[in-house]
Design a protein around this motif. Structure first.
Motif, PDB file in Angstrom:
ATOM      1  N   SER A   1      -5.808 -13.788  -3.633  1.00 29.46           N
ATOM      2  CA  SER A   1      -6.577 -14.396  -3.980  1.00 29.46           C
ATOM      3  C   SER A   1      -5.687 -13.258  -5.770  1.00 29.46           C
ATOM      4  O   SER A   1      -6.520 -13.764  -6.784  1.00 29.46           O
ATOM      5  CB  SER A   1      -7.431 -14.425  -3.674  1.00 29.46           C
ATOM      6  OG  SER A   1      -8.314 -15.103  -5.152  1.00 29.46           O
ATOM      7  N   SER A   2      -5.255 -12.246  -5.579  1.00 25.82           N
ATOM      8  CA  SER A   2      -5.149 -11.517  -6.756  1.00 25.82           C
ATOM      9  C   SER A   2      -4.306 -11.431  -7.171  1.00 25.82           C
ATOM     10  O   SER A   2      -3.626 -11.303  -8.359  1.00 25.82           O
ATOM     11  CB  SER A   2      -5.023  -9.783  -6.140  1.00 25.82           C
ATOM     12  OG  SER A   2      -3.838  -9.501  -6.019  1.00 25.82           O
TER      13      SER A   2
ATOM     14  N   THR B   1      -8.331  -7.809   4.013  1.00 26.18           N
ATOM     15  CA  THR B   1      -8.761  -7.377   2.836  1.00 26.18           C
ATOM     16  C   THR B   1      -9.711  -6.140   2.942  1.00 26.18           C
ATOM     17  O   THR B   1     -10.458  -6.628   4.006  1.00 26.18           O
ATOM     18  CB  THR B   1      -8.678  -8.137   1.831  1.00 26.18           C
ATOM     19  OG1 THR B   1     -10.528  -8.379   1.464  1.00 26.18           O
ATOM     20  CG2 THR B   1      -8.266  -9.165   1.505  1.00 26.18           C
TER      21      THR B   1
ATOM     22  N   VAL C   1     -10.391 -12.416  -0.915  1.00 28.02           N
ATOM     23  CA  VAL C   1      -9.636 -12.347  -1.762  1.00 28.02           C
ATOM     24  C   VAL C   1      -7.956 -12.409  -0.776  1.00 28.02           C
ATOM     25  O   VAL C   1      -6.880 -12.694  -0.760  1.00 28.02           O
ATOM     26  CB  VAL C   1      -9.070 -10.701  -2.106  1.00 28.02           C
ATOM     27  CG1 VAL C   1      -7.567 -10.507  -2.574  1.00 28.02           C
ATOM     28  CG2 VAL C   1     -10.089 -10.337  -3.328  1.00 28.02           C
TER      29      VAL C   1
ATOM     30  N   GLU D   1     -10.100  -4.841  -2.713  1.00 25.88           N
ATOM     31  CA  GLU D   1      -8.735  -4.509  -3.321  1.00 25.88           C
ATOM     32  C   GLU D   1      -7.553  -3.035  -2.669  1.00 25.88           C
ATOM     33  O   GLU D   1      -6.432  -3.179  -2.509  1.00 25.88           O
ATOM     34  CB  GLU D   1      -9.164  -3.470  -4.785  1.00 25.88           C
ATOM     35  CG  GLU D   1      -9.461  -3.877  -5.604  1.00 25.88           C
ATOM     36  CD  GLU D   1     -10.539  -2.864  -6.469  1.00 25.88           C
ATOM     37  OE1 GLU D   1     -10.084  -1.488  -6.526  1.00 25.88           O
ATOM     38  OE2 GLU D   1     -10.564  -3.644  -7.735  1.00 25.88           O
TER      39      GLU D   1
ATOM     40  N   ASP E   1      -0.998 -11.011  -5.720  1.00 29.26           N
ATOM     41  CA  ASP E   1       0.016 -10.588  -4.908  1.00 29.26           C
ATOM     42  C   ASP E   1       0.433 -10.803  -4.058  1.00 29.26           C
ATOM     43  O   ASP E   1      -0.014 -11.766  -3.010  1.00 29.26           O
ATOM     44  CB  ASP E   1      -1.158  -8.978  -4.779  1.00 29.26           C
ATOM     45  CG  ASP E   1      -1.901  -8.228  -5.950  1.00 29.26           C
ATOM     46  OD1 ASP E   1      -0.494  -8.035  -6.732  1.00 29.26           O
ATOM     47  OD2 ASP E   1      -2.929  -8.052  -6.172  1.00 29.26           O
TER      48      ASP E   1
ATOM     49  N   GLY F   1      -3.976  -7.158  -9.175  1.00 30.37           N
ATOM     50  CA  GLY F   1      -4.974  -8.419  -9.872  1.00 30.37           C
ATOM     51  C   GLY F   1      -6.249  -8.498  -9.889  1.00 30.37           C
ATOM     52  O   GLY F   1      -6.651  -8.015  -9.008  1.00 30.37           O
ATOM     53  N   ARG F   2      -7.226  -9.523 -10.662  1.00 28.29           N
ATOM     54  CA  ARG F   2      -8.724  -9.208 -10.511  1.00 28.29           C
ATOM     55  C   ARG F   2      -8.858  -9.578  -8.964  1.00 28.29           C
ATOM     56  O   ARG F   2      -8.626 -10.607  -8.298  1.00 28.29           O
ATOM     57  CB  ARG F   2      -8.979  -9.994 -11.593  1.00 28.29           C
ATOM     58  CG  ARG F   2      -9.550  -9.255 -12.354  1.00 28.29           C
ATOM     59  CD  ARG F   2      -9.619 -10.406 -13.780  1.00 28.29           C
ATOM     60  NE  ARG F   2      -9.107 -11.460 -13.950  1.00 28.29           N
ATOM     61  CZ  ARG F   2      -8.082 -11.836 -15.310  1.00 28.29           C
ATOM     62  NH1 ARG F   2      -7.688 -10.618 -15.555  1.00 28.29           N
ATOM     63  NH2 ARG F   2      -6.901 -12.649 -14.903  1.00 28.29           N
ATOM     64  N   THR F   3     -10.261  -9.254  -8.660  1.00 26.12           N
ATOM     65  CA  THR F   3     -10.412  -9.266  -6.676  1.00 26.12           C
ATOM     66  C   THR F   3     -11.593  -9.924  -6.615  1.00 26.12           C
ATOM     67  O   THR F   3     -11.839  -9.954  -5.573  1.00 26.12           O
ATOM     68  CB  THR F   3     -10.309  -8.211  -6.083  1.00 26.12           C
ATOM     69  OG1 THR F   3     -11.264  -6.966  -6.764  1.00 26.12           O
ATOM     70  CG2 THR F   3      -8.885  -8.193  -5.761  1.00 26.12           C
TER      71      THR F   3
ATOM     72  N   ALA G   1      -3.954  -3.875  -4.317  1.00 23.67           N
ATOM     73  CA  ALA G   1      -4.382  -5.155  -5.768  1.00 23.67           C
ATOM     74  C   ALA G   1      -3.771  -5.049  -6.946  1.00 23.67           C
ATOM     75  O   ALA G   1      -4.471  -3.899  -7.342  1.00 23.67           O
ATOM     76  CB  ALA G   1      -5.489  -5.401  -5.757  1.00 23.67           C
TER      77      ALA G   1
ATOM     78  N   SER H   1      -6.714 -16.763 -12.967  1.00 21.56           N
ATOM     79  CA  SER H   1      -7.462 -15.919 -12.443  1.00 21.56           C
ATOM     80  C   SER H   1      -8.582 -17.397 -12.262  1.00 21.56           C
ATOM     81  O   SER H   1      -8.908 -17.801 -13.392  1.00 21.56           O
ATOM     82  CB  SER H   1      -8.348 -14.840 -12.830  1.00 21.56           C
ATOM     83  OG  SER H   1      -8.792 -14.441 -13.866  1.00 21.56           O
TER      84      SER H   1
END
Lengths: 387, 400
Positions: free
Chosen positions: B131-132, B74, B114, B80, B134, B104-106, B102, B158
């Motif tokens: 980790s997001s 990442t 991530v 992101e 995705d 989702g939240r990172t 991304a 998350s």
């Protein structure tokens, strides 16, 4: 048709591309309208993936001249569809570069410079240019310090930060100070704002970081309410049903009333440990009025190590039941609709019963921004009434 | 006969050919390679085949499919930008790269990334989870087959510290274990379409462990899900629980599999064997002295190896769980060790690779190689090479 596995559909498109010409040549935007529409229709839980895959087989065999059209379609994309289209553009570009054909730089450049185009699409176009002609892309950055694309703006700001640091290294403190001050208003990414603020403070300047980042500082809080066993997260206590700033409520240990809480923390944190002292198994509400000159869509950006829920004008936006994992500025981004005039922001923040030293924080930080991260201040705050 | 049957099942499930390393900790998630050409002495001048700069951070392991190496990372101020990279295993040259945004939240702990979950392959596709939440499925040439934004689908799934569970693929189903305080589930996602075949709720508690694959009593492959409550063995085709072990388990190191036995980080280590006597499983032993810290256990032949917080390698026997010897190494460790032949390959958080000769009576460090960068991710072994990755580089180590 699309109930069958993805691979079932692929061969016909691959064959068509191979037999036809290797690259489908774009004649007009209409040629791609349907596949782009299909890709932009992907939705939750993988729905539309099969159709998107088939549509991709039309896009990825297109000529590189079609890239700006695919990029423009990103204006109608949700976040998942954006990644489909990004993959299409990268696939076309990879094949095109490998073939040694000239890239449509002029078209991509025009796309980048048109700031009404989708921010991420512009950034992708910029990256395509950068890969082949980094000098030109670097020069383009010069005019992007106020750009609506967060990623382009960040890079442009970073260039100026380097210039300011260069001035410092040449003992030009006045020049560096002026440049850092200018950058403080231009930067949107929190790490850049933080770094600029530190530089200015090292130069003897006063920086109000919470104000710069736009944290809400004026709150009224009510609590504590019972949250033993975590029940406060789901419980609907009276402030959640209707805010009455003059009311008494039955709290965890007796009557509770709304009281004023002025946040003065450097990181914008609103600490419930201040009015209530550190407690365990509790919930509290924080209320803030936010005045807007007009109706608009905004981001409410919150960071917290505690379980929380957020409402804007009585509408629930988001909540997360997690304790003491991590906190970061802008950790949770919620989209909300401000109305003209007074808006009510209500936050419920819960504290669990963990006893470790690192589990004492009971707070949150919240700011209102546009999609770029530009702080939007309450009209009252902007006129000085909030501070 | 039982062993032959197990091997046949294994080959059918994974469709592997020699030298592939298709998931976190390789075949069956065991952390053991049958490669014979991995060097036992590591020398920077003689053994580093190539060192490839990566465009971003990550602690996921590289996976190896044929002559290609796949790795995720990442970039960006908030991690992101998500990268899936394909390299030529022979020389480390780039074959292709795909980047995604991304959805989702990172947010994650500064020590991790991530790009923590290791991608998985069924030999035809690469499935990369971040980790997001995705999830991307690409063919070996980088063509996107499908994608999911699982945090858009399930918004509370998350963890502010980040997620790390690596998916597995069994019988055409991508088993994705995403367990957090806010929302916890395991989804069986069709590897061909990207649609959910099934989704089951799981205990709402943060969990970083990865699923393991174990042959069940009836011969079919089961996926074992580890959490603070214990182990749930499910049918990957349906998500239906076949058996469960309820004595709790760790939420950081994952179980190790060898043959028909699952070695669970529970009360130290607990050995659960697939049973053929009508019971779903048999508990062989519990051994508190074998308690692992962050790194997952590894089982080689009749020995199990764990690492504790102090960087001490403990060897136990797999018959009774008895501790046999301990060897202090240069820690601390986050990466899980891997075994090839009678050697264990470890890398500490400072990037010091260490090789332990397991044939010595109490183990012996026979080689060290300072890679010079912090390393959190578990190495990989495939195609005759040993791979280490840091936030900045991927190394391939070969026999000189």
């Amino acid at each position: 048709m699309f109930n069958r596995p993805i691979y079932f559909h692929a061969p016909c498109f691959l064959l068509a591309a191979w037999m036809g010409c290797g690259e489908l040549s774009l004649k007009s935007e209409v040629d791609f309208a349907e596949p782009l529409r299909v890709i932009n229709s992907v939705s939750r839980e993988g729905q539309g993936n099969a159709e998107a895959f088939v549509a991709m087989q039309t896009l990825v065999f297109a000529d590189a001249k079609s890239i700006p059209i695919i990029l423009a379609a990103m204006a109608s994309s949700n976040e998942v569809a954006l990644n489909w289209l990004r993959a299409a553009v990268e696939t076309i570009a990879q094949r095109h570069v490998a073939s040694g054909k000239p890239f449509p730089f002029v078209e991509l450049g025009k796309f980048v410079l048109e700031t009404s185009n989708p921010p991420r699409a512009r950034r992708l176009a910029f990256e395509l240019i950068s890969k082949v002609d980094p000098l030109t892309s670097d020069r383009l950055l010069t005019g992007m310090v106020n750009d609506p694309s967060p990623e382009l703006r960040r890079e442009a700001v970073q260039k100026l930060i380097q210039q300011a640091n260069l001035s410092l290294s040449e003992s030009n403190k006045v020049g560096a100070t002026l440049l850092f001050q200018q950058l403080l208003s231009l930067a949107r990414d929190v790490d850049q704002v933080d770094g600029i603020a530190k530089s200015l403070r090292n130069l003897g300047q006063v920086v109000d970081l919470p104000f710069t980042l736009g944290f809400l500082t004026q709150w009224k809080v009510a609590g504590p309410f019972d949250s033993i066993g975590g029940k406060g997260f789901a419980a609907v206590y009276p402030p959640e049903a209707q805010v009455d700033l003059a009311a008494d409520y039955d709290g965890k240990t007796g009557k509770v009333r709304w009281q004023r809480l002025l946040n003065t923390e450097e990181d914008g944190s609103v600490s419930m440990n201040k009015p209530y002292t550190p407690l365990k198994g509790v919930a509290a509400y924080a209320y803030s009025e936010f005045y807007s000159e007009n109706a608009r869509v905004v981001d409410l950006r919150l960071g917290s190590k505690n379980a929380f829920k957020v409402w804007l004008n009585g509408q629930f936006l988001f909540g997360q039941e997690e304790y003491h994992r991590n906190k970061a500025i802008d950790q949770y981004r919620m989209t909300g609709q401000l109305k003209s005039g007074r808006n009510i922001i209500l936050v419920k923040v819960c504290q669990n019963e963990q006893t470790e030293d690192w589990a004492t924080e009971w707070d949150f930080q919240l700011r209102v921004c546009d999609a770029l991260g530009t702080p939007i201040r309450s009209v009252a705050a902007a006129s000085g009434g909030d501070r | 006969m039982r062993r032959i049957l197990a091997m046949v099942c294994f080959l059918v499930v994974f469709q592997v050919w020699g030298g592939d390393w298709l998931q976190f900790r390789g075949p069956q998630g065991a952390g053991v390679s049958d490669e014979t050409q991995i060097p036992t002495t590591l020398d920077a001048k003689k053994n580093i085949a190539w060192k490839k700069a990566l465009p971003g951070r990550g602690l996921s392991s590289a996976i190896i499919v044929g002559d290609r190496v796949f790795v995720t990372c990442t970039s960006g101020p908030n991690q992101e930008r998500l990268h899936v990279i394909c390299l030529n295993a022979a020389d480390g040259s780039s074959l292709w790269e795909r980047q995604f945004w991304a959805t989702g939240r990172t947010t994650c702990h500064e020590k991790i990334s991530v790009a923590a979950p290791t991608p998985v392959s069924d030999g035809k596709r690469i499935i990369a989870l971040f980790s997001s939440n995705d999830l991307f499925c690409l063919d070996l040439d980088g063509n996107l087959l499908w994608l999911r934004g699982l945090m858009r689908d399930y918004p509370n799934a998350s963890n502010g510290l980040g997620l790390a569970s690596s998916p597995v693929v069994v019988d055409g189903v991508v088993v994705t274990q995403i367990e957090t305080d806010g929302e916890a589930f395991v989804a069986g996602i069709d590897a061909t379409t990207g649609l959910n075949r099934w989704k089951i709720d799981r205990p709402k508690k943060a969990n970083w462990t990865s699923p393991s694959i174990l042959r069940g009593a009836q011969g079919a492959m089961l996926v074992t899900l580890q959490s603070s409550t214990g182990i749930s063995a499910i049918d990957p085709k349906t998500g239906v629980e076949v058996w469960k072990y309820s004595d709790g388990a760790s939420t950081v190191p994952s179980s190790a599999v060898r043959g028909d036995t699952l070695y669970v980080p529970s009360s130290g280590i607990t050995a659960l064997q697939t049973s053929t006597d009508g019971q779903p499983f048999k508990q062989l032993w519990k051994a508190s002295q074998l308690r692992p810290a962050t790194a997952s256990p590894v089982v080689v032949d009749e020995r199990i190896y764990t690492l504790n917080d102090a960087g001490v390698l403990t060897c136990g026997d797999t018959t009774e769980g008895k501790r046999l010897w301990q060897l202090r190494l240069k820690g601390p460790f986050s990466a899980t060790p891997l075994a090839a032949g009678q050697h264990l390959y470890l890398v500490n958080e400072k990037g010091l690779a260490q090789v332990v000769d397991l044939s010595k009576p109490e183990g012996q460090v026979v080689s060290e190689l300072d890679l010079g960068e912090p390393i959190i991710g578990t190495p990989s072994i495939g195609g005759g090479g040993l791979y280490f990755r840091s936030d900045g580089h991927l190394w391939k180590i070969i026999k000189s």
